[in-house]
Design an enzyme around this catalytic site. Sequence first.
Site, PDB file in Angstrom:
ATOM      1  N   GLU A  16       0.855  -1.201   0.000  1.00  0.00           N
ATOM      2  CA  GLU A  16       0.000   0.000   0.000  1.00  0.00           C
ATOM      3  C   GLU A  16       0.880   1.236   0.000  1.00  0.00           C
ATOM      4  O   GLU A  16       2.039   1.176   0.429  1.00  0.00           O
ATOM      5  CB  GLU A  16      -0.913  -0.003   1.227  1.00  0.00           C
ATOM      6  CG  GLU A  16      -0.143   0.064   2.524  1.00  0.00           C
ATOM      7  CD  GLU A  16      -0.894  -0.506   3.725  1.00  0.00           C
ATOM      8  OE1 GLU A  16      -1.945  -1.120   3.529  1.00  0.00           O
ATOM      9  OE2 GLU A  16      -0.392  -0.333   4.831  1.00  0.00           O
TER      10      GLU A  16
ATOM     11  N   LYS B 264       2.840   4.568   0.920  1.00  0.00           N
ATOM     12  CA  LYS B 264       3.322   5.128   2.181  1.00  0.00           C
ATOM     13  C   LYS B 264       2.996   6.614   2.159  1.00  0.00           C
ATOM     14  O   LYS B 264       3.648   7.392   1.456  1.00  0.00           O
ATOM     15  CB  LYS B 264       4.826   4.901   2.338  1.00  0.00           C
ATOM     16  CG  LYS B 264       5.349   5.362   3.674  1.00  0.00           C
ATOM     17  CD  LYS B 264       6.767   4.878   3.885  1.00  0.00           C
ATOM     18  CE  LYS B 264       7.274   5.196   5.273  1.00  0.00           C
ATOM     19  NZ  LYS B 264       7.243   6.600   5.637  1.00  0.00           N
TER      20      LYS B 264
ATOM     21  N   ASP C 115       2.673  10.396   3.185  1.00  0.00           N
ATOM     22  CA  ASP C 115       3.591  11.273   3.892  1.00  0.00           C
ATOM     23  C   ASP C 115       2.815  12.237   4.777  1.00  0.00           C
ATOM     24  O   ASP C 115       2.507  13.360   4.392  1.00  0.00           O
ATOM     25  CB  ASP C 115       4.438  12.038   2.861  1.00  0.00           C
ATOM     26  CG  ASP C 115       5.743  12.474   3.471  1.00  0.00           C
ATOM     27  OD1 ASP C 115       6.006  12.102   4.629  1.00  0.00           O
ATOM     28  OD2 ASP C 115       6.482  13.196   2.798  1.00  0.00           O
TER      29      ASP C 115
ATOM     30  N   TYR D 173      -6.209   8.214   6.806  1.00  0.00           N
ATOM     31  CA  TYR D 173      -6.248   6.885   6.190  1.00  0.00           C
ATOM     32  C   TYR D 173      -5.907   5.861   7.263  1.00  0.00           C
ATOM     33  O   TYR D 173      -4.891   6.014   7.949  1.00  0.00           O
ATOM     34  CB  TYR D 173      -5.130   6.755   5.139  1.00  0.00           C
ATOM     35  CG  TYR D 173      -5.543   6.982   3.716  1.00  0.00           C
ATOM     36  CD1 TYR D 173      -6.736   6.478   3.220  1.00  0.00           C
ATOM     37  CD2 TYR D 173      -4.703   7.677   2.842  1.00  0.00           C
ATOM     38  CE1 TYR D 173      -7.093   6.691   1.897  1.00  0.00           C
ATOM     39  CE2 TYR D 173      -5.052   7.893   1.521  1.00  0.00           C
ATOM     40  CZ  TYR D 173      -6.244   7.406   1.054  1.00  0.00           C
ATOM     41  OH  TYR D 173      -6.589   7.603  -0.231  1.00  0.00           O
TER      42      TYR D 173
ATOM     43  N   LYS E 152      11.234   2.859  -0.453  1.00  0.00           N
ATOM     44  CA  LYS E 152      11.192   4.307  -0.622  1.00  0.00           C
ATOM     45  C   LYS E 152      11.446   4.709  -2.072  1.00  0.00           C
ATOM     46  O   LYS E 152      12.181   4.039  -2.798  1.00  0.00           O
ATOM     47  CB  LYS E 152      12.256   4.977   0.275  1.00  0.00           C
ATOM     48  CG  LYS E 152      12.126   4.673   1.744  1.00  0.00           C
ATOM     49  CD  LYS E 152      10.870   5.193   2.402  1.00  0.00           C
ATOM     50  CE  LYS E 152      10.800   6.676   2.588  1.00  0.00           C
ATOM     51  NZ  LYS E 152      11.396   7.186   3.807  1.00  0.00           N
TER      52      LYS E 152
ATOM     53  N   CYS F 216      51.279  13.831  -2.335  1.00  0.00           N
ATOM     54  CA  CYS F 216      50.277  14.497  -1.500  1.00  0.00           C
ATOM     55  C   CYS F 216      50.231  15.984  -1.867  1.00  0.00           C
ATOM     56  O   CYS F 216      51.278  16.647  -1.878  1.00  0.00           O
ATOM     57  CB  CYS F 216      50.655  14.330  -0.034  1.00  0.00           C
ATOM     58  SG  CYS F 216      49.690  15.365   1.064  1.00  0.00           S
TER      59      CYS F 216
ATOM     60  N   CYS G 106      51.790  18.215   1.142  1.00  0.00           N
ATOM     61  CA  CYS G 106      53.176  18.203   1.620  1.00  0.00           C
ATOM     62  C   CYS G 106      54.140  17.580   0.609  1.00  0.00           C
ATOM     63  O   CYS G 106      55.328  17.464   0.904  1.00  0.00           O
ATOM     64  CB  CYS G 106      53.272  17.462   2.947  1.00  0.00           C
ATOM     65  SG  CYS G 106      53.025  15.689   2.779  1.00  0.00           S
TER      66      CYS G 106
ATOM     67  N   CYS H 125      48.792   9.610   2.070  1.00  0.00           N
ATOM     68  CA  CYS H 125      50.053  10.336   2.097  1.00  0.00           C
ATOM     69  C   CYS H 125      50.906   9.698   3.181  1.00  0.00           C
ATOM     70  O   CYS H 125      50.431   9.434   4.290  1.00  0.00           O
ATOM     71  CB  CYS H 125      49.752  11.789   2.431  1.00  0.00           C
ATOM     72  SG  CYS H 125      51.148  12.665   3.113  1.00  0.00           S
TER      73      CYS H 125
ATOM     74  N   CYS I 207      53.093  16.089   7.463  1.00  0.00           N
ATOM     75  CA  CYS I 207      52.113  16.626   6.523  1.00  0.00           C
ATOM     76  C   CYS I 207      51.172  17.538   7.313  1.00  0.00           C
ATOM     77  O   CYS I 207      50.518  17.080   8.259  1.00  0.00           O
ATOM     78  CB  CYS I 207      51.332  15.481   5.876  1.00  0.00           C
ATOM     79  SG  CYS I 207      49.930  16.033   4.907  1.00  0.00           S
TER      80      CYS I 207
HETATM   81  S1  IVH Z   1       2.630   0.733   9.029  1.00  0.00           S
HETATM   82  C1  IVH Z   1       4.316  -1.237  12.748  1.00  0.00           C
HETATM   83  N1  IVH Z   1       1.637   1.622   6.791  1.00  0.00           N
HETATM   84  O1  IVH Z   1       5.335   5.624   7.891  1.00  0.00           O
HETATM   85  C2  IVH Z   1       4.186  -0.538  11.462  1.00  0.00           C
HETATM   86  N2  IVH Z   1       2.954   3.113   8.073  1.00  0.00           N
HETATM   87  O2  IVH Z   1       8.176   5.345   8.332  1.00  0.00           O
HETATM   88  C3  IVH Z   1       3.496   0.756  11.542  1.00  0.00           C
HETATM   89  N3  IVH Z   1       3.142   5.351   7.126  1.00  0.00           N
HETATM   90  O3  IVH Z   1       5.153   5.610  11.390  1.00  0.00           O
HETATM   91  C4  IVH Z   1       3.451   1.541  10.318  1.00  0.00           C
HETATM   92  N4  IVH Z   1       1.886   5.005   5.367  1.00  0.00           N
HETATM   93  O4  IVH Z   1       3.553   7.165  10.065  1.00  0.00           O
HETATM   94  C5  IVH Z   1       2.381   1.914   7.848  1.00  0.00           C
HETATM   95  N5  IVH Z   1       0.649   2.296   4.829  1.00  0.00           N
HETATM   96  C6  IVH Z   1       1.383   2.571   5.872  1.00  0.00           C
HETATM   97  C7  IVH Z   1       1.948   3.848   6.060  1.00  0.00           C
HETATM   98  C8  IVH Z   1       2.736   4.073   7.167  1.00  0.00           C
HETATM   99  C9  IVH Z   1       2.595   5.897   6.031  1.00  0.00           C
HETATM  100  C10 IVH Z   1       4.016   6.069   8.051  1.00  0.00           C
HETATM  101  C11 IVH Z   1       3.692   5.885   9.516  1.00  0.00           C
HETATM  102  C12 IVH Z   1       4.894   5.223  10.082  1.00  0.00           C
HETATM  103  C13 IVH Z   1       5.967   5.704   9.136  1.00  0.00           C
HETATM  104  C14 IVH Z   1       7.202   4.840   9.177  1.00  0.00           C
END
Ligand code: IVH
Length: 711
Positions: free
Chosen positions: A125, A127, A129, A233, A323, A428, A431, A446, A452
């Site tokens: 899923e 991530k 921000d 979410y 990432k 170097c 020196c 060096c 030096c």
């Molecule tokens: S699971 C034990 N799922 O990313 C695991 N985290 O870098 C708990 N985050 O602290 C996190 N989307 O704030 C999870 N689909 C997702 C996420 C997610 C964003 C954030 C969350 C977490 C941080 C870690």
Amino acid sequence: MLNDYSVEDLDEVEAKKELIRLNEILDRANSDYYNNDAPNLSDSEYDILKKRNSDIELRFPNLKLQNSVSNKVGSKPSNSFKKIKHSVKMLSLANGFDEQDIIDFDHRIKKILGHEDTIITYVAEPKIDGLSLSLKYLDGKLSQATTRGDGEVGENVTENAKTIQNIPKNIHNAPSILEVRGEVYMSMDDFNKLNIKQEKNNAKVFANPRNAAAGSLRQLDRSVTASRPLKFYAYAWGEVSTPISDTQYNAINKLRDFGFSTNDLTKKCYGPKELIHHYDKISNKRADLGYDIDGVVYKVDNLLFQDRLGYRSTTPRWAIAHKFPAEIAKTWLQSIEIQVGRTGALSPVARLKPVNVGGVIVSNATLHNEDYIKGRDSKGNLIRGGNDIREGDWVHIYRAGDVIPKISDVDISKRNSTSKPYSFPTLCPECNSPSERIEGDSVARCIGGITCPAQAVQGLAHFVSRGAFDIEGLGNRQIEQFYELGWVKEPSDIFKLKLRYENGIQRLENRDGWGKKSANNLFNAIEAKRKIPLNKMLYALGIRHVGENSASLLSKHYKSFDNLRKSMDEAKNMEDKKWSELLSIDGVGEILAKTIVQVFCNPSQRKIIDNLVDELEIESELNVLVSDSAVDGKVVVFTGSLERMTRSEAKISAEKYGAKVSGSVSKKTDFVIAGPGAGSKERKAIELGVKVLSETEWLDLIDINKLADAK
Ligand code: IVH
């Protein structure tokens, strides 16, 4: 400059310094990010520094700082909100940056579970921000909302969270206790609109949607939060009175049934290939999603498996965040310059036509070493398809930290036909001494040593640094000043400063930046350090490979400086028993041993050490620290089949308590843990008189309760 080096090239002293530097930067970044909602590093810079920190910790586990950022999640909660202790810790995620990291993740999981031949089902899923929030429902009623804080204690933002429209205030048919966790975020559109409004009202303009979301949720006046367009979410849960499902995927569906928003791009994937496919799909959609994401999260679907995989100190073993890569810019490499470090390492630096990389103007990039310029990594493998880097090239830059950025690629198509490969200097630049590159070392050094100036100044700076003599008021700037004045050329000169410059003609107080009081303070600070423990004195000498840890080992073993010096003199003869004695110290390898003997037996270096010793009162080692783990430092071997854990789990638990896990039995082995079917290793242990334990005896020894607590 330490941060130029790849982790493999760091020696112990450099690694220690680098860990301190990285932890300072990351701690500051955590506080700016979580408490002030104003980041000073971009997310990818942060990730890269954090990865560098944990890579160094992995290579030098003994150097890991007690307070390492690796053990922390987020930052201590601010004082503005009431604190709430999480009943189930709010953790962070380990990061992966490329396909190999994901393949390794899958591999690790299969190995720990002992399912090497089956395909693991995952849930992938986006991530998001934003900032994580935990919502506690008691008998279906939203009763508490808590930010993550440092993972253990968060801030009570209940009233504010209640103003977020898509957070259900009441849910039906839910367990009597249900903690729903997810991300509070702001869409791009809402973020842009908010900033326009803020600017008009001369109010704070936010750097990005994440900060806007965090700043909006953490308002003391809930009506301000209510006026901000926040969304939530759901993707996880904390405390539950009865489990909501047996798989991650179904649990998310259940949360949706309860009325929570969940992400439409959540997908079940079978094995790493499908994960990466979904990552590519999300990555292509990223710009059109309407909200910021910084990667894709992968979680093991089967909740029983999640349970068995358990947790590291701050991250679950059953999940990883894949990432997105850092932002890249292209520019012209104007010239290559060589910097000389404390150990004489010649580090090439690219001088660039200034370019904006992710909001920061960059004009230098690290080139690591000669091989790197030629297109090879430290193991001799091709990098950049084997393309070399030349002055005048077009290069792609990314920021790998707050200091020197890195080159990701070189654009050969734009190369001038008259350009020539870079020829690495053999002298170097500071020196003019020859440089040498020992076989197997990627760094040219060096050989000038203290003659030096670059090495001398940095060596002196190390001598007075934290962990070494730690002389207050004597930092890099002062060392450079004294060196240029010719007052301090070697460590012993520091202890002669007072006598020569307190009453003499060249009074320190008459020099730039000094007055009577500061000069006096400095002399007192120096005097206070004449009496010094042996380990600190050894570390301060800045001998390659002798970090704080090995200095302590040597100090504990030899007890007094006189004994150490005498032993080194004798160890020069490798036939002598003093050489074998040095090698027998646990943690002292051949490279370290050779280096320290060479330094003590080199006449000019010995003179410098002896001059210093004449000025000092070196305290001998008396106390030996005792660790509270019964297996700390012990060498253990697992053999036969284990019944209460897989081999990988056993290894993880052993290392957690400080033991070293080895694959073969020798005289150095302390324990062999033998399960059913153990064969030759158990026999060898008995032959050698090594203690053999059953799996249960082993678990008792490391204290299984501690292990359960840690999970
Ligand atoms: S699971 C034990 N799922 O990313 C695991 N985290 O870098 C708990 N985050 O602290 C996190 N989307 O704030 C999870 N689909 C997702 C996420 C997610 C964003 C954030 C969350 C977490 C941080 C870690």
